[in-house]
Design a protein around this motif. Structure first.
Motif, PDB file in Angstrom:
ATOM      1  N   ILE A  38       0.741  -1.239   0.158  1.00 40.28           N
ATOM      2  CA  ILE A  38       0.030  -0.086   0.111  1.00 40.28           C
ATOM      3  C   ILE A  38       0.862   1.172  -0.008  1.00 40.28           C
ATOM      4  O   ILE A  38       2.107   1.174   0.301  1.00 40.28           O
ATOM      5  CB  ILE A  38      -0.740  -0.031   1.154  1.00 40.28           C
ATOM      6  N   LEU A  39       0.226   2.338  -0.293  1.00 39.85           N
ATOM      7  CA  LEU A  39       1.168   3.679   0.052  1.00 39.85           C
ATOM      8  C   LEU A  39       0.506   4.306   0.978  1.00 39.85           C
ATOM      9  O   LEU A  39      -0.560   4.475   1.263  1.00 39.85           O
ATOM     10  CB  LEU A  39       0.821   4.521  -1.362  1.00 39.85           C
ATOM     11  N   LEU A  40       1.662   5.181   1.818  1.00 42.00           N
ATOM     12  CA  LEU A  40       1.283   6.104   2.860  1.00 42.00           C
ATOM     13  C   LEU A  40       2.214   7.074   2.864  1.00 42.00           C
ATOM     14  O   LEU A  40       3.084   7.171   3.647  1.00 42.00           O
ATOM     15  CB  LEU A  40       1.560   5.243   4.258  1.00 42.00           C
ATOM     16  N   SER A  41       1.735   8.127   1.950  1.00 43.60           N
ATOM     17  CA  SER A  41       2.753   9.287   1.735  1.00 43.60           C
ATOM     18  C   SER A  41       4.125   8.673   1.259  1.00 43.60           C
ATOM     19  O   SER A  41       4.331   8.945   0.392  1.00 43.60           O
ATOM     20  CB  SER A  41       2.637  10.267   2.945  1.00 43.60           C
ATOM     21  N   LEU A  51       8.483  -1.868  -8.488  1.00 44.69           N
ATOM     22  CA  LEU A  51       7.582  -1.049  -9.562  1.00 44.69           C
ATOM     23  C   LEU A  51       6.429  -0.363  -9.009  1.00 44.69           C
ATOM     24  O   LEU A  51       6.379   0.892  -9.187  1.00 44.69           O
ATOM     25  CB  LEU A  51       7.215  -1.761 -10.755  1.00 44.69           C
ATOM     26  N   ASN A  52       5.573  -0.830  -7.951  1.00 41.09           N
ATOM     27  CA  ASN A  52       4.493  -0.414  -7.718  1.00 41.09           C
ATOM     28  C   ASN A  52       4.618   0.109  -6.260  1.00 41.09           C
ATOM     29  O   ASN A  52       3.764   1.208  -5.942  1.00 41.09           O
ATOM     30  CB  ASN A  52       3.334  -1.561  -7.439  1.00 41.09           C
ATOM     31  N   VAL A  53       5.592  -0.100  -5.276  1.00 41.60           N
ATOM     32  CA  VAL A  53       5.557   0.413  -4.059  1.00 41.60           C
ATOM     33  C   VAL A  53       6.740   1.633  -4.326  1.00 41.60           C
ATOM     34  O   VAL A  53       6.665   2.591  -3.753  1.00 41.60           O
ATOM     35  CB  VAL A  53       6.142  -0.568  -3.006  1.00 41.60           C
ATOM     36  N   TYR A  54       7.708   1.337  -4.686  1.00 36.09           N
ATOM     37  CA  TYR A  54       8.963   2.147  -5.033  1.00 36.09           C
ATOM     38  C   TYR A  54       8.816   3.031  -6.475  1.00 36.09           C
ATOM     39  O   TYR A  54       9.908   4.028  -6.357  1.00 36.09           O
ATOM     40  CB  TYR A  54      10.044   1.721  -4.632  1.00 36.09           C
ATOM     41  N   ASN A  95      -6.416  -9.083  14.717  1.00 38.07           N
ATOM     42  CA  ASN A  95      -6.133  -7.898  15.533  1.00 38.07           C
ATOM     43  C   ASN A  95      -4.849  -7.785  15.420  1.00 38.07           C
ATOM     44  O   ASN A  95      -4.257  -7.092  16.511  1.00 38.07           O
ATOM     45  CB  ASN A  95      -6.892  -8.033  16.774  1.00 38.07           C
ATOM     46  N   SER A  96      -3.999  -7.902  14.438  1.00 37.11           N
ATOM     47  CA  SER A  96      -2.460  -7.566  14.284  1.00 37.11           C
ATOM     48  C   SER A  96      -2.220  -7.380  12.830  1.00 37.11           C
ATOM     49  O   SER A  96      -2.680  -7.921  12.021  1.00 37.11           O
ATOM     50  CB  SER A  96      -1.736  -8.661  14.848  1.00 37.11           C
ATOM     51  N   ILE A  97      -1.264  -6.653  12.733  1.00 34.58           N
ATOM     52  CA  ILE A  97      -0.707  -6.431  11.247  1.00 34.58           C
ATOM     53  C   ILE A  97       0.968  -6.069  11.331  1.00 34.58           C
ATOM     54  O   ILE A  97       1.104  -5.493  12.316  1.00 34.58           O
ATOM     55  CB  ILE A  97      -1.624  -5.147  10.417  1.00 34.58           C
ATOM     56  N   GLU A  98       1.533  -6.106  10.164  1.00 33.07           N
ATOM     57  CA  GLU A  98       2.865  -5.737  10.082  1.00 33.07           C
ATOM     58  C   GLU A  98       2.906  -4.914   9.125  1.00 33.07           C
ATOM     59  O   GLU A  98       2.266  -4.878   8.010  1.00 33.07           O
ATOM     60  CB  GLU A  98       3.805  -6.956   9.989  1.00 33.07           C
ATOM     61  N   VAL A  99       3.857  -3.909   9.129  1.00 33.23           N
ATOM     62  CA  VAL A  99       4.047  -2.749   8.204  1.00 33.23           C
ATOM     63  C   VAL A  99       5.520  -2.624   7.804  1.00 33.23           C
ATOM     64  O   VAL A  99       6.323  -2.240   8.945  1.00 33.23           O
ATOM     65  CB  VAL A  99       3.501  -1.162   8.754  1.00 33.23           C
ATOM     66  N   GLU A 100       5.892  -2.620   6.742  1.00 29.23           N
ATOM     67  CA  GLU A 100       7.319  -2.551   6.263  1.00 29.23           C
ATOM     68  C   GLU A 100       7.404  -1.463   5.328  1.00 29.23           C
ATOM     69  O   GLU A 100       6.461  -0.655   4.994  1.00 29.23           O
ATOM     70  CB  GLU A 100       7.597  -3.740   5.399  1.00 29.23           C
ATOM     71  N   ASP A 101       9.057  -1.097   5.180  1.00 27.32           N
ATOM     72  CA  ASP A 101       9.036   0.027   4.308  1.00 27.32           C
ATOM     73  C   ASP A 101       8.737   1.646   4.718  1.00 27.32           C
ATOM     74  O   ASP A 101       8.527   2.351   4.018  1.00 27.32           O
ATOM     75  CB  ASP A 101       8.569  -0.078   2.933  1.00 27.32           C
TER      76      ASP A 101
END
Length: 480
Positions: free
Chosen positions: A7-10, A200-203, A112-118
């Protein structure tokens, strides 16, 4: 099993769904209790030896902490967790870089948990968790955490030694090397679909810059990232050996071509690599980093990070010998190139040896650095004007019918004069007139009335009048 999603987050994020914790009923008020990261936490995006290496870097530290034929450079994701709400089928976590949650990205998860990379290092993030259940809508409120300001390594499936060269401060802390402009790493010949999608899509990689020698290495005709990715292959200049190095005139054309790729804004974001992403990639990254003004230790640390990836340590090269050998010799070549600092000497080398222009150097900086902060406008100082002198009335006579002629001496620093008259000693309901002359006729006065007269001079401060002191008051009785 962990499922990785992008996903994108700014600043781009990659999230992974993990198996949830056992459901725990919330309080009657429905508040979701976040268990990690706690509000205000400092979160490391690296772990293990590479965290120790990056936090406490000293020149040559890689040899002490790296492990041969091992990948330990991978980033650590941020793990979010919260107490589950009974009856909730899906949760949404929203993450933003501001407390108003403007531009936040929300993503749903059944657990009820999630990991976020990058996420980017050195950034304060704000987040909240919400859900809908039979009992109503539930929320955690806005929480925050700050990521530790350390190098940003990246996990790209089937590609090694990947990291972002951004994040370091330059120009006395006024600017920062931007994240997401240049990703360095090993070759992408065997990249998986997942890894390709991430680059390609994230970066948003637009250019695959390959530094390998096509006559000796497996260099494709088209980028493995896809036909829509610009592919540039230049046999990379390497360190400063007599044959391959940046100081050999035979290599100037290739070095110039490499560097000028960073002057074209349409090339960004760039993925730059050689075979293992250490030597030829380390050379061009050093030249760009030095031109931008990165600190010496930041550049050495960026170089030594390669040894924490299997791609770059599988050849069993001694990191201490290479860092203090070939890499250090290249750095010292530019340190001694002229009498400036390393950044100034790098710029001079590029202009004198490679023929790169001031405009091209500035374009590289504009493409790679955050903008300079706008200076606080200084208030325009008021023009310095002198206050006029005090007016001295020479005479005030009723020489004609209902007219008083007032004469006064020219005052110093005067642009003009203001004449006042009234029948009151206190100048109540006084009449006032401006004139540039030192004589003024007061007309239409009333016979047999006494008039009080005074005059002051004025100077101009722009369009504003600056007045001097009033003259002594003259009294005249209208007899004619």
């Amino acid at each position: 099993m962990k499922k990785v999603l992008s996903i994108l987050l700014s600043l781009t994020l990659v999230v992974g769904l993990l198996v949830g914790m056992p459901a725990i009923d919330t309080k009657a008020d429905g508040t979701i209790t976040v268990t990690a990261p706690v509000n205000g936490a400092q979160v490391d995006l690296l772990s293990g030896n590479i965290l120790e290496f990056s936090k406490n870097y000293q020149l040559g530290r890689a040899k002490e902490l790296y492990k041969r034929r091992s990948d330990t450079y991978f980033p650590a994701p941020v793990a979010f967790s919260w107490n589950a709400v009974s009856g909730a089928n899906e949760y949404f976590i929203s993450i933003a870089t501001n407390s108003n949650m403007t531009g936040a990205i929300s993503y749903g998860t059944a657990t009820n948990s999630i990991e976020v990379e990058d996420l980017n290092p050195g950034q304060k993030y704000y987040y909240k968790v919400t859900c809908k259940a039979s009992g109503g809508n539930f929320g955690s409120g806005i929480k925050s955490f700050t990521t530790t300001d350390l190098p940003k390594t990246i996990s790209v499936d089937k590609v090694g030694n990947t990291r972002d060269i951004g994040g370091r401060y330059v120009n006395g802390g006024k600017q920062k090397v931007r994240y997401g402009r240049v990703i360095r790493g090993a070759n992408v010949n065997d990249i998986s679909d997942e890894g390709r999608a991430k680059l390609l899509n994230v970066y948003g990689i637009k250019m695959d810059f390959d530094l390998r020698d096509k006559s000796k290495e497996s260099v494709p005709d088209v980028s493995p990232l896809g036909s829509n990715t610009k592919f540039v292959n230049i046999k990379g200049v390497e360190y400063n050996s007599s044959e391959k190095g940046i100081g050999n005139p035979n290599n100037y054309d290739r070095a110039r071509s490499e560097i000028l790729l960073f002057a074209d804004p349409s090339n960004f974001p760039i993925y730059v690599h050689c075979q293992i992403g250490r030597d030829r990639t380390g050379t061009i990254c050093f030249l760009i980093e030095s031109l931008l003004g990165m600190d010496d230790l930041d550049m050495f640390r960026d170089y030594e990070l390669s040894y924490f990836s299997n791609a770059a340590n599988n050849d069993l090269a001694d990191p201490d010998a290479t860092t203090n050998g070939a890499f250090a010799r290249m750095v010292n070549y530019l340190r001694n190139y002229s009498d400036g600092n390393l950044q100034q000497n790098t710029e001079k080398y590029m202009k004198q040896e490679l023929g790169i222009t001031d405009a091209q150097i500035q374009a590289i900086k504009d493409n790679m650095l955050t903008p300079l902060p706008k200076p606080t406008p200084k208030p325009t100082p008021a023009p310095t004007v002198k206050t006029p002198g005090k007016v001295s009335i020479k005479s005030a006579k009723n020489s004609k019918k209902k007219i008083v002629v007032v004469k006064y001496k020219k005052a110093t620093n005067a642009k003009g004069y203001q004449v006042w008259w009234a029948t009151s000693k206190k100048f109540k309901k006084a009449k006032k007139k401006f004139t540039s002359k030192t004589t003024y006729k007061i007309k239409k006065l009333k016979k047999k009335k006494k008039y009080y007269i005074k005059v002051r001079a004025y100077n101009l401060n722009g369009n504003t009048k600056v007045y001097g002191a009033f003259s002594k008051v003259k009294k005249v009785k209208i007899k004619k």
